[in-house]
Design an enzyme around this catalytic site. Sequence first.
Site, PDB file in Angstrom:
ATOM      1  N   GLU A 194       8.354   0.879  -0.555  1.00  0.00           N
ATOM      2  CA  GLU A 194       8.970   0.058   0.587  1.00  0.00           C
ATOM      3  C   GLU A 194      11.101   0.616   0.893  1.00  0.00           C
ATOM      4  O   GLU A 194      11.676  -0.339   0.874  1.00  0.00           O
ATOM      5  CB  GLU A 194       9.411  -1.755  -0.038  1.00  0.00           C
ATOM      6  CG  GLU A 194       7.766  -2.308   0.577  1.00  0.00           C
ATOM      7  CD  GLU A 194       7.930  -3.607   0.250  1.00  0.00           C
ATOM      8  OE1 GLU A 194       6.748  -4.830   0.110  1.00  0.00           O
ATOM      9  OE2 GLU A 194       8.504  -3.706  -1.615  1.00  0.00           O
TER      10      GLU A 194
HETATM   11  C1  TNX Z   1       5.216  -5.746  -2.328  1.00  0.00           C
HETATM   12  S1  TNX Z   1       3.652  -3.900  -4.423  1.00  0.00           S
HETATM   13  C2  TNX Z   1       6.410  -5.111  -3.523  1.00  0.00           C
HETATM   14  C3  TNX Z   1       6.848  -5.959  -4.363  1.00  0.00           C
HETATM   15  C4  TNX Z   1       6.921  -7.206  -4.453  1.00  0.00           C
HETATM   16  C5  TNX Z   1       5.704  -8.016  -4.056  1.00  0.00           C
HETATM   17  C6  TNX Z   1       5.359  -9.735  -4.283  1.00  0.00           C
HETATM   18  C7  TNX Z   1       5.391  -3.377  -3.726  1.00  0.00           C
HETATM   19  C8  TNX Z   1       5.203  -2.000  -4.552  1.00  0.00           C
HETATM   20  N1  TNX Z   1       6.484  -3.631  -3.337  1.00  0.00           N
HETATM   21  O1  TNX Z   1       8.558  -5.845  -4.958  1.00  0.00           O
HETATM   22  O2  TNX Z   1       7.590  -8.243  -5.674  1.00  0.00           O
HETATM   23  O3  TNX Z   1       5.268  -7.120  -2.974  1.00  0.00           O
HETATM   24  O4  TNX Z   1       4.125  -9.204  -4.216  1.00  0.00           O
END
Ligand code: TNX
Length: 598
Positions: free
Chosen positions: A371
């Site tokens: 992300e």
């Molecule tokens: C996605 S899964 C994220 C996290 C959040 C999560 C909540 C991932 C690698 N990144 O930053 O905490 O969703 O479900």
Amino acid sequence: MAARTNAEAETAARTNAEAQTAVPVNAAAETAAGADDAARAAGRTAEELARAAEREAATLLGPPAPNRLGDVVPAPERVEPDAAADYLLAVDAVIRVSADPAAVAVARQLAALLRPATGYPLPVTDTTAPVPAGGIALVLTDEIALGAEGYRLDISTDGVRIAAGTAAGLAHGVQTLRQLLPAAVESATPVTERWVLPGGSILDRPRYPHRGAMLDVARHFFGVTDVLRVIDHLARYKLNRLHLHLTDDQGWRIAIDSWPRLATVGGAGAVGDAPGGYYTRADYQRIVGYAAERHITVIPEVDLPGHTNAALTAYGELAPDRAAPAPYTGTEVGFSYVDPASERTYDFVADVLGEIAALTPGRWLHIGGDEAFKVPAEVYAGFVDRTQRIVAGLGRDVIGWHQIAPAPHRDGRILQWWGTTGEDPVTAEAVRRGARLVLSPGNHAYLDMKYAPNTPIGHDWAGLIDVRRAYDWDPATHLADVPAEAVLGVEAPLWTESVTTLAEIEYMLFPRLPAIAELGWSPRSTHDWDSFRRRLAGHGPRWATAGITYHRSAELPWPATPVPAPRSPSPGADQAEQPSVSGRDEPPVRPGSVPDRG
Ligand code: TNX
């Protein structure tokens, strides 16, 4: 006896157990006499013969073991019950162990597990010590077929033997033994109980070498004691990796000597108005050491280049505009990043990963990579490439969320899949270039998803995950265009935007963590929802007795939870570490709990 499937073995055991209950007293004596003959042939002393006869009679005269030999989670590879061979643990039983420090440590852990509920002394001695037979032996063997983590468990009226090629294998065998004892073994104080184990043999080895869980200590901070308890939970289900998500926008949780404000400034907050915190180097080493004693490798994650707002609050020089942002206490993602164009950023990455590597005996460093929405794709791939080189320079293998797939390959590179689609050409291509995979599909393995619409904490962006959904997938075939050989194993992540206490951690873990553990450990041939839900339901009384909070999902046929009868009042017993409520159905709904981010 030829190998049978679990289901066949269990049916046979049931039939045997029924027959056994009907054994009349004189038949029990006859069987004991038969055992005497065998023992005499083996050259035992008269006293040993008498003890053997006494043990066998005691086993046969009582009810059969409450658990069947196949009643284990994760399901063992091979189970061969022998209902005429139940073993009754006696007050004078001794634990014998091979003369190897790691094996002795496992024997001590076994004694520590059994002493509180049994009240038995259970001394630990060398396998060569001249003690009477009839106890538990932990033996290191050179049976290569058992592999790095396998074990063989033999239970007979005469004694119990766990054999393995490694201390890790012995430790897994110990957890199986624990599950085969009555649930009251989980009591912290002595209980009146017949400590009887079902007779027969188990041969057991894991399907995958990587079986993990992740705890996000960044969104909410959890102290060392909580983490140690989570490690105990992992060990119970034969998991061997604890991934710690140490840094995120809301908090930086580990002291770094060369960049001290990361922890003291970046660690101050958390989601909402929850208190922050961080691990000192000594705290982190305590966690790593406790895990290692339980044959669990800690995988530390420093999430880069995104999810770095907390680091930027401490060192504005790392921000693209060189300005420290305000602390972040919300639950949005994807807005922060360290400047990939600045050399200072790579000093920071090298210093942080270097210090953490020096405290981490395990082979892996997790660099996050998810992300980073504001970093252009090419710049992002260049950043990951450089970070991967830094990790390689530290002599470690890199793990990253599957978003790092487009970056160049490096030997030992592992991608952690958290998508929800079951296919991703970019990840498949990285696998063709040599990467291997750990599977954490968001729609099956994400323990922060709600069980059901009324689950008071958690999210639902990847769907609702009840126990069956956590269990019903196959790591080998889950991701399209990825060969089964590229899959190293599974991991169940627990993100903690909405999880604030140990009881809430446990509520999200149980009963789903054992489902992921079984996918990682058990051969696919044992995969069977009806068998799994029945075996798992039997753990409810264990969790309740151990003070572990869990979700009493309507999917599982829970037995009534027995309350173990304390043998004697123990007014001085320190109950401080027990959660105040255990085995309850729903955790309390907190005012101002975090809304789902959809
Ligand atoms: C996605 S899964 C994220 C996290 C959040 C999560 C909540 C991932 C690698 N990144 O930053 O905490 O969703 O479900």
